[in-house]
Write an enzyme that holds these catalytic residues in place. Structure first.
Site, PDB file in Angstrom:
ATOM      1  N   ARG A  59      87.712 102.195 -23.597  1.00 54.16           N
ATOM      2  CA  ARG A  59      86.738 101.732 -24.449  1.00 54.16           C
ATOM      3  C   ARG A  59      86.354 101.129 -23.292  1.00 54.16           C
ATOM      4  O   ARG A  59      84.803 101.350 -23.065  1.00 54.16           O
ATOM      5  CB  ARG A  59      86.873 100.627 -25.456  1.00 54.16           C
ATOM      6  N   GLU A  96     103.522  93.043 -26.099  1.00 60.42           N
ATOM      7  CA  GLU A  96     104.256  91.691 -27.127  1.00 60.42           C
ATOM      8  C   GLU A  96     105.283  92.987 -27.318  1.00 60.42           C
ATOM      9  O   GLU A  96     105.860  91.876 -28.443  1.00 60.42           O
ATOM     10  CB  GLU A  96     103.377  91.515 -28.483  1.00 60.42           C
TER      11      GLU A  96
END
Length: 173
Positions: A59, A96
């Protein structure tokens, strides 16, 4: 900024339960909203020298070229591995849930060039920090990091110490 926030579609439980996804495509398709967003992001950098704007796949490829054009700068894509055809520099970074890698053409940023990072959203900051590391690895001087949206509650800007982080729209939850 509420006028722009109203143009962002919020999708609960996407891509998994408990996540609220901010869909910027509805802002992008709105002619005046898209123009206003680009103009407002660029206004933060008026009067500053920006040689190249780095956009992170995917994006960031929407936002960064628009800023580069408006700021009179070049556009440099930062991509996932094996997507660029020439010799690359790369960096691995932690997520993560594992690790990832970014690449940039070795000749995309020249030593001493002023570099602005641009992406759609600042969340945890790991990807942005990796892109900044790449720019510096090539000798670029990072003058800032611009984001359309920042999720304040994920504290991503903490991973970008010493960087002028500018986010247009901020969400606290």
């Amino acid at each position: 900024m509420d006028d722009l926030k109203k143009l962002i579609r919020e999708i609960p439980d996407y891509p998994k339960p408990g996540i609220l996804f901010y869909d910027l495509t509805t802002l992008l398709q709105h002619k005046q909203g898209f123009h206003d967003m680009v103009d407002r992001l660029c206004s933060h950098y008026d009067g500053k020298t920006v040689d190249v704007v780095l956009g992170i796949e995917a994006r960031g490829f929407i936002f960064a070229p628009a800023l580069a054009y408006r700021l009179g700068a070049g556009f440099v894509p930062v991509r996932k591995p094996k997507k660029l055809p020439s010799k690359t520099a790369s960096v691995s970074y932690q997520l993560e849930y594992g690790s990832d890698q970014l690449e940039i053409h070795e000749d995309a940023v020249r030593p001493g060039q002023s570099v602005l990072l641009c992406d759609d959203l600042l969340a945890t900051g790991g990807t942005a920090a990796a892109a900044i590391q790449l720019a510096r690895k090539l000798g670029g001087e990072v003058v800032g990091a611009a984001f359309a949206v920042e999720l304040n509650f994920l504290h991503g800007r903490e991973k970008l110490p010493g960087i002028d982080v500018f986010s247009l729209l901020k969400y606290d939850r």
